[in-house]
Design an enzyme around this catalytic site. Structure first.
Site, PDB file in Angstrom:
ATOM      1  N   PRO A  20      61.253 -18.733 -40.100  1.00 17.10           N
ATOM      2  CA  PRO A  20      62.376 -17.932 -40.589  1.00 17.10           C
ATOM      3  C   PRO A  20      62.295 -16.519 -40.030  1.00 17.10           C
ATOM      4  O   PRO A  20      61.245 -15.887 -40.084  1.00 17.10           O
ATOM      5  CB  PRO A  20      62.181 -17.944 -42.111  1.00 17.10           C
ATOM      6  N   CYS A 105      54.408 -11.230 -44.420  1.00 21.17           N
ATOM      7  CA  CYS A 105      55.213 -10.128 -43.882  1.00 21.17           C
ATOM      8  C   CYS A 105      54.379  -8.845 -43.768  1.00 21.17           C
ATOM      9  O   CYS A 105      53.737  -8.428 -44.729  1.00 21.17           O
ATOM     10  CB  CYS A 105      56.420  -9.877 -44.775  1.00 21.17           C
ATOM     11  N   HIS A 177      49.511 -17.291 -39.448  1.00 21.75           N
ATOM     12  CA  HIS A 177      49.787 -16.450 -38.289  1.00 21.75           C
ATOM     13  C   HIS A 177      48.468 -15.775 -37.943  1.00 21.75           C
ATOM     14  O   HIS A 177      47.907 -15.053 -38.769  1.00 21.75           O
ATOM     15  CB  HIS A 177      50.860 -15.412 -38.633  1.00 21.75           C
ATOM     16  N   ASN A 208      50.472 -20.512 -36.032  1.00 21.19           N
ATOM     17  CA  ASN A 208      51.569 -19.621 -35.666  1.00 21.19           C
ATOM     18  C   ASN A 208      51.004 -18.437 -34.884  1.00 21.19           C
ATOM     19  O   ASN A 208      49.981 -17.884 -35.257  1.00 21.19           O
ATOM     20  CB  ASN A 208      52.286 -19.154 -36.938  1.00 21.19           C
ATOM     21  N   ASP A 210      51.865 -16.549 -30.703  1.00 21.94           N
ATOM     22  CA  ASP A 210      51.751 -16.655 -29.255  1.00 21.94           C
ATOM     23  C   ASP A 210      52.077 -18.040 -28.703  1.00 21.94           C
ATOM     24  O   ASP A 210      51.456 -18.505 -27.750  1.00 21.94           O
ATOM     25  CB  ASP A 210      50.351 -16.229 -28.790  1.00 21.94           C
ATOM     26  N   GLY A 232      58.256 -18.816 -33.651  1.00 19.69           N
ATOM     27  CA  GLY A 232      59.144 -17.726 -34.014  1.00 19.69           C
ATOM     28  C   GLY A 232      59.756 -17.062 -32.799  1.00 19.69           C
ATOM     29  O   GLY A 232      60.712 -17.547 -32.208  1.00 19.69           O
TER      30      GLY A 232
END
Length: 376
Positions: A20, A105, A177, A208, A210, A232
């Site tokens: 997202p 985030c 990530h 998640n 690269d 992403g």
């Protein structure tokens, strides 16, 4: 061939998830990406409080394409009660098939309130949120996953504890990530951390960070043991990446690079879908931000790029796209290069006062905004 990803009763084949991204992964872009390959396509992040309180901005983001049979939404929040109520609303009123929770985030306006990538530092609060949300969604047989980062910075890592807590709470999977909050989108993603998390938990781990080409996704899975990947920034201006990803995970090594003519057809389709969902004027304005990504590396002149960045109708878009050379080959020099936001690492992570003093936070109470919009 990589096995399909199983999230409760939801099967994701190939094991590829569109991350997202605020202002990007609306219904039109999800539809466009899905037209190129199978996988799971997650709606822009929404806030639990905004949904529960009926915030109009939040509700406008919860729009799905008519062909979107599997609805997936990322939910942000810091309050277990709001998160549970929001999950119940998503399941009962929006017929979602998957809920992802954002604990990754890095944006300061989010971390300064203890949200996003800052929240996993409070292990007790994280557990309460996950348990409440999983329980609410379980009543509808909807799987819940979570997205997180390595930690606040290299001195305050949280991902192993977060993985354990997610597993104990009943999450169907955890996406990592491979960067800290302090890194934001700078530097390189740490795939070794993803491998460490795979060894640490029994639930599926999604990697998640690269993944710029399909080969990167396959290599990540092979090197880390991840059950799938979250893509992403790598797909910005390149919805066809999902075609390559589907081929790569099926064992087909070939990559089909589009000519500029094929890229312009994608641009036109993207603007058309945005116009269908938002109306032509607003849809074309929304499309403007994508022009630079689509044309990255191509020889389109500066004046034409500027004109495309001001497009206000499909007719004007058609006239401008006709000026491009349809036979120009894809700029192979762009393969493997970062796309989207990057920036520099932050000297410090902005946190609530005294945040680091207590790593439990079982009794922690945070206030979230009703219309927070960002990504992880």
């Amino acid at each position: 061939m990589t096995a399909a990803l199983e999230l409760g009763g939801l099967r994701v084949d190939p094991p590829v998830v569109l991350a997202p991204m605020a202002g990007i992964t609306n219904a039109a872009y999800r539809r466009l990406c899905a037209e190129y390959g199978a996988g799971l396509y997650v709606c822009e992040m929404i806030t639990s409080r905004g949904l529960v309180e009926g915030d109009e901005t939040t509700k406008r983001m919860l729009v799905f394409d008519e062909l979107e049979s599997v609805r997936s939404v990322q939910l942000y929040g810091t309050d277990p009660t709001y998160m549970a109520k929001a999950a119940q609303i998503l399941c009962a009123e929006y017929d979602v098939a998957h809920i992802d929770l954002n604990f990754g985030c890095p944006v300061p306006k989010v971390t300064r309130k203890g949200g996003g990538g800052a929240l996993p530092w409070k292990r007790g609060l994280l557990a309460r949120i996950l348990e409440a949300t999983v329980a609410a969604a379980a009543a509808y047989d909807v799987p819940v996953t979570m997205k997180t980062r390595k930690g606040l910075d290299d001195d305050h890592l949280t991902y192993l504890d977060a993985g354990r807590i997610a597993q104990e709470a009943g999450c169907a999977a955890i996406a990592l990530h491979g960067r800290t909050v302090a890194q934001a989108y700078s530097g390189e993603a740490d795939w070794d951390a993803i491998a460490a998390l795979v060894e640490h938990v029994d639930i599926p781990v999604l990697g998640n960070g690269d993944i710029w080409e399909a080969a990167d996704a396959v290599r990540m899975v092979e090197e880390t043991g991840a059950a799938g990947v979250v893509v992403g920034r790598g797909c910005l201006g390149r919805p066809w990446l999902f075609r390559d990803l589907a081929a790569a995970f099926s064992g087909t090594a070939e990559t089909t690079l589009p000519t500029l003519g094929e890229v312009t057809a994608m641009m036109r389709r993207h603007a058309e879908l945005l116009s269908e969902h938002m109306g032509e004027e607003r849809g074309c304005k929304e499309f403007r931000k994508h022009v630079t990504w689509y044309l990255k590396g191509f020889r389109a002149g500066g004046e034409l790029r500027r004109s495309l960045g001001l497009v206000d109708s499909l007719a004007s878009l058609d006239r401008l796209l006709a000026e491009l050379d349809p036979d120009e080959p894809f700029p192979v020099g762009e393969l493997g290069s970062p796309r989207g936001r990057q920036g520099a690492p932050r000297s410090r992570v902005v946190l609530p006062e005294g945040w680091l003093d207590d790593a439990d936070g079982s009794d922690c109470v945070l206030r979230e905004d009703a219309n927070e919009t960002t990504g992880g």
